[in-house]
Structures are given as C-alpha cells and as structure tokens.
Design an enzyme around this catalytic site. Structure first.
Site, PDB file in Angstrom:
ATOM      1  CG  ASN A  65      45.488 108.906  42.179  1.00 14.63           C
ATOM      2  OD1 ASN A  65      44.911 109.393  43.154  1.00 14.63           O
ATOM      3  ND2 ASN A  65      44.846 108.542  41.082  1.00 14.63           N
ATOM      4  CB  CYS A  77      43.552 110.534  38.384  1.00 17.08           C
ATOM      5  SG  CYS A  77      41.798 110.146  38.523  1.00 17.08           S
ATOM      6  CG  HIS A  98      42.177 106.893  35.445  1.00 17.41           C
ATOM      7  ND1 HIS A  98      42.743 107.301  36.637  1.00 17.41           N
ATOM      8  CD2 HIS A  98      43.209 106.777  34.561  1.00 17.41           C
ATOM      9  CE1 HIS A  98      44.052 107.406  36.487  1.00 17.41           C
ATOM     10  NE2 HIS A  98      44.356 107.101  35.236  1.00 17.41           N
ATOM     11  CG  ASP A 156      47.350 107.022  33.375  1.00 18.79           C
ATOM     12  OD1 ASP A 156      46.790 107.416  34.417  1.00 18.79           O
ATOM     13  OD2 ASP A 156      47.022 105.983  32.781  1.00 18.79           O
TER      14      ASP A 156
END
Length: 663
Positions: free
Chosen positions: A200, A205, A506, A523
C-alpha cells in the site's frame, strides 16, 4: 446468523412429535466432522483445523432449577470446552447460551486461544427451523466464556408446539474450530497460502483489491502477458509493461509486490497515491487503456470478450403501435442496494417498467403524446459479470439540514463584504432594496449549501448468492432478441469489500482463484485463508448482535451496524469457467520480460544478501606507488592522495592481513 422460527403448528404438525424413546438419557458423545480442505495452490501448506461437533441432550429441561447449567466437558484442538446455558435467561426473557473454557482456572498465566464456533438449539420436528448463531472470539483469563445473552425467546423455546422442547427434552449443539492465532510479524503469505499481496503506497488499498481480482482471472492475465512490449520500454512509462511486470511478480515472487511503477505509468504523483479514487472509474479507465493497446495484436478484443454485455432500452406505446429501442453496451452494472434485500431484487428493480403517462407522456413520432412503458432488458451477459453495488448516495435534503446548521456562520462571514455592499445600496428604493438584499443573501447561502452536498453510506443488509441464475422465471431479465441457448448461470469469484465511511476507510477482497471451496482474503500485503461465511455472510452489511460475555454482568444485548460490506461482486459464467480459469505459465510471458524481471530479481537478491552480510565485511583502500606518483605534487589533499581515486577492496573482517596482501 439466526434461522427463522416456524409459524404456529397446526394439528397435522402436532402429530409429528418425536417419541421420547428416540432420545438417549445421557449427554451424547462428541461427533467430529472433518471439513473438506482442497489445496488450490502448489505452496499451500496450512490447512484449516477440523470442525468438531458436540451434541448435548438435556432431559427434564423445564424442571431445571439452577440459574446456570453446564454441559459435560469436551475436547477440541487439544483444549477442554463446555457449553453454559441459563435455562430461564440471564436476566432477560431469552435463553442465554455461551461457550466456556472448562479448565480456565487451572491454565497458566497469560493463556489465550482463538476459536470460531456456533451454538444451536435443534428443532426436533423440522430441522430447517433450528436456531443457530455463530461467532468467533479470543478466549483468555478475563473472557473465558463468550456467546449470546439473547439467544432465542423463552416463549418459543418452551412452546411444546414449536419443536424445540419435545417430551421435555432439549437438544443443543456446539460446533467449534480452534484456530491458530496468526503472528503477523512473522506471517508468510506465500508459505501459508501460495499467494503474495500488494504494498500500500498510502491510500492505494482500493487499487490493490481491484488488481488482485483482475490478476486472478487467468484469461485476463494471459492476455496481458501477450500484449506487445519491447525490451526498450520503461515500465513507469508503459501501462502494459508495468502491468505485465506486476502480474509476473505476483505469480513468481515470494514477497509482497510494489505498485509504484504501475501508478507512475498512470501519470500519478505521490499526492495521487495518498488519495482514494473511485474503484469503478479506475476499472473502466484501466480496461479502456488496455483495450486500446490490444488493438492490432493477437489479443485484440479480449476486454470485450470477457467483460462486455449488452442491454436494450425501450419505450413502447400502450395505445398505438409504436416502439423505440436502443442497444447499449456495458462493462459493469450498477445495482441499487437501498430498498433491495438481495441481488435478485436489484435486478428486478433494474428491469422494472416505468409508466409514462399524465404530464409525463411520451412524444411518439407521427402519434404525438402517448401513454407508454419504458424499461431495460438484457440482450446478453458477459462471461465475467462485474456488479457495482451502490453503497453510496446523495441525500441533499438531509445534508442541507446538517450543513446549514454548522456552516451558516462561516457562510455569512464569507459573504459579509458582499452583503455590506448590497445593504449600502438599499437606500435608492427601500422596499425593493430590502427584498433584493434578502434574496441575495438567501441565494448565496443556498448556493454554498449545494456545494457542501455529501454522499451518504448505505449499510443496509444486502445478500448475494454463491450462484446467480439470471435465467430465472423464464428469463424475465432477457429481451426478445436474447439468445436463449446460452445458460446464464454464474458462480461467485470475488467479493470486494469497503470498510468505513464515505470520506475514507479500507478496501480488501475475498477471492476464489480457482472457484473451489477455499476463499482467500487479499488485504494489501497480507493474504490469508478464509471460509465461506467470512467471504459472504459477513459482507452482507446490516446490523448484528454483539455476542455477550461475562454472564453475570453483561446482560443487555447490543446491536451494532456493520461498516464492512461488499461494494463490488465478480461472477464467472459456469459455461465459460474452464476457458477463463485457464493455466498460465512462463511460456505465456515474453522472453525479454522474463529476462528483464529475472535480472531485476537477481539484483534485488544480491543487494539483499549484501545488506544482510554487511556487518561481516569492511572496505580497505590501497594507494599504490603509481597512485602516489600520479597525485602527489599536482593537487593538495587532506591526506597524501585522494582516497576516491585509489583502488578499494571489500574483504571479510576476519581475513588475515597476509591473505589480503596476495590479492
């Protein structure tokens, strides 16, 4: 998740009561059901633990006169557990039920264990009405039990016609899986899942979740690899090469991959990397760029083949024979969430017929104003169906109420000089001047409020199926021109999730790379294995009851709104999945790209090794006779010679001097 309770039973249902002899008089032994685990990647080494089921049969249930009632202990994952119930409720009019660590008082200081579990009261007449709730918890000395204070109403439990209490016998089930607690400092995504994540850059993201989704559509990845690039291209200046490089590293790297070259190829600077952009817009722009670059190559038309569908907009007059149609293409569909309980309801709304009548009549050529029907029907759906869920909307009226109350002072201060000027000119025509002055102020306030419009997040519960049948109800979504021989049955491939509010949050993605039962959560840098419930049900949004702990204290159920929910779904058509989920290997990658990236990887590994071993080496600079002759007397140095112009050696610190002399 709580399953529905049945309606009151009629006489026929009363005759279906299970006889007392069908139940044993002692608690049932634990039944262990091994969950199926399918290895979907070569490097996958960590399997999910087995799910263990404990069945507890309680006779003479209504005669229990204790506030708390514990089951016999049972073992799962090498740990001792038991079920705790409050038969008359834990100070509520509901059955209260918890999972408890049976030997918590005897465990060593600092103990902890993590478990996913479900608790259920079995319906002994109709199993589909069994009440089951599931959750997860990190058990420790302070929270050695966890569960639900308001599990189910006592009125339903004790109603003999409901089927939960038959012959005064209650059956309770607990399914428990003890999971390893991941230490993310030492966690290795490649080792545990076979996949790596994306770094990131600050607020990328949203882009990472989209890129992982596209990468795990192998047909798309293969097409990207086959796009023409040359060894003279620079990744930061070429979107195709930057994407090829990114995909190659995702496929063959052991560590998370940086995206800076790709964002530079977009023309982004550092500021852009710290700003969240719209995922749908990024997806469309990226596909348009790739589509343009693919023209005239062997992969021309790939974007359309994968993602393009068509629908027909129509207006049909009711009283005269006139119909207007227009065919349009789409790469993704925006579906309403508000007012819709699931994807099917959204599609129903999408094709809903609008009546054009009264003041809204349709002007038909040669027929004038006519009552008409207006709507949309689908001509064809693409092999890869991308659904954008409209989780955000503008609410002008609500925003006006909020913003005016907060910003009136700032608005008045902002326009104070203009207002003063207007007020000074009131003298010429007092009545007219005052009216114009008031109108001017109000107009400026309204104008400012409009500029402060804000989006509102829709966190309503919205369900989406694992399999999506768009041929349902005799093809209600299809136009008369649609090819009915194509079976529009889709299976879910990816769930892109947004967690947070409209101004930030997020993003991450749940993906089934090969459409097996195993889901993975991507993630950013971290990739973990997840189950179906986490990927689907927990991303529906809506409200959820917080599980209660400390049975003697926390007695009030608390519901909270989920702020993590799906905002984009990717489905793959069943009839096309073998073509789309294809094999992609090094033969699909251009030779110059393989050579370039392998060289980059070798240089990276070499630098990494040098850095790791730097403390073992030292640099020695040697001024030879010829250096002294060449430099002394020509220039003035702090030392005899310029050390930057003499020969240097990198040698191990442990090397003896006599060994160094012979170099």
């Amino acid at each position: 998740m709580t399953l529905m309770t049945p309606p009151p039973l009629d006489q026929e249902d009363d005759e279906m009561l299970v006889p007392h002899s069908d139940f044993t008089e002692v608690p049932q032994p634990m039944e262990v059901a091994q969950a199926e685990t399918v290895s979907t990647v070569e490097n996958q080494v960590v399997d999910d633990p087995p799910l263990s089921r404990f069945t507890w049969t309680i006779e003479n249930f209504s005669r229990l006169n204790t506030k708390k009632h514990y089951s016999d202990p049972f073992f799962v994952g090498g740990h001792k557990w038991r079920v705790l119930i409050f038969p008359k409720g834990n100070n509520v009019d509901h059955l209260s039920m918890y999972l408890d660590v049976a030997d918590s008082t005897n465990l060593p200081y600092g103990w902890s264990r993590y478990a996913q579990f479900s608790l259920a009261v079995v319906n002994q007449i109709h199993n589909k009405y069994t009440v089951r709730k599931d959750t997860q918890h990190q058990f420790n000395a302070r929270e050695s039990d966890w569960g639900f204070t308001s599990f189910m109403p006592l009125s339903e439990l004790y109603d003999p016609g409901r089927g939960y209490l038959v012959n005064d016998t209650c059956i309770i089930e607990a399914e428990v899986a003890v999971r390893r607690v991941v230490d993310y400092w030492t966690y290795n995504s490649k080792k545990d899942t076979g996949f790596v994540g994306l770094k990131n850059q600050g607020a990328t993201c949203y882009m990472n979740s989209l890129l992982q989704t596209l990468y795990h559509i192998p047909y798309f990845r293969k097409a990207v690899y086959h796009m023409p690039t040359t060894e003279n291209d620079i990744p930061s200046g070429s979107i195709p090469l930057a994407l090829q490089s990114l995909f190659y590293k995702l496929q063959y790297s052991d560590n998370s991959v940086a995206t800076k070259e790709l964002t530079k190829s977009f023309g982004w600077d550092t500021y852009d990397s710290f700003m969240q952009h719209d995922v749908q817009e990024l997806n469309r722009v990226l596909c348009e760029k790739l589509e343009d670059k693919m023209k005239g190559t062997v992969v021309e038309g790939t974007i359309q083949q994968l993602f393009e569908g068509h629908h027909m907009n129509y207006i049909e007059c009711i009283n005269v024979d006139y119909k207007s149609t227009r065919k349009e293409s789409f790469y993704d569909l925006q579906l309403d969430v508000k007012g819709c309980q699931d994807v099917y309801a959204s599609f129903d709304k999408y094709v809903e017929v609008e009546r054009l009548e009264g003041d809204n009549k349709y002007h038909a050529e040669q027929h004038g104003l006519q009552d008409a029907k207006k709507g949309v029907l689908f001509i064809d759906f693409p092999p890869v169906l991308q659904l954008q869920l409209k989780r955000f909307e503008y609410d002008f009226m609500r925003d006006t109420m909020v913003k005016v109350g907060i910003n009136v002072l700032s608005i008045l201060l902002f326009y104070l000089p203009v207002i003063a000027f207007d007020f000074a000119n009131v003298k010429d025509n007092e009545n007219h001047g005052y009216m114009m002055f008031i109108a001017s102020v109000l107009w400026r306030i309204v104008d400012m409020v409009r500029k402060y419009e804000r989006k509102l997040v829709i966190n309503d519960r919205y369900e989406f199926p694992l399999q999506l049948d768009l041929d349902r109800e005799n093809g209600k979504y299809l136009s008369p021109d649609a090819d009915r021989s194509v079976r529009n049955l889709y299976t879910l491939h990816s769930v892109l999730v947004h967690s947070g509010g409209v101004h930030g949050g997020h993003y991450y993605a749940f993906i089934r790379p090969t459409l097996t039962d195993q889901w993975f959560k991507f993630d950013d840098e971290r990739v973990t294995k997840e189950d179906l419930k986490r990927a689907l049900e927990e991303q529906y949004g809506g409200e959820e009851e917080l599980p209660q702990t400390n049975p003697g204290f926390n007695n009030t159920p608390f519901k909270f709104t989920k702020y993590s929910n799906a905002y984009m779904l990717v489905y793959i058509r069943e009839s096309d999945k073998e073509k789309i989920i294809c094999n992609v290997d090094e033969k699909d990658i251009a030779e110059h790209l393989r050579i370039r990236l392998k060289k980059e990887q070798e240089e990276k590994e070499h630098k990494k090794k040098e850095k790791a071993e730097a403390h073992l080496y030292t640099i020695i600079k040697v001024a030879r006779n010829e250096d002294l002759v060449e430099q002394i007397g020509r220039d003035i140095y702090f030392d005899l010679v310029d050390h930057d112009k003499v020969h240097s050696f990198r040698i191990p610190k442990q090397m003896p001097f006599n060994h160094f002399k012979v170099l």
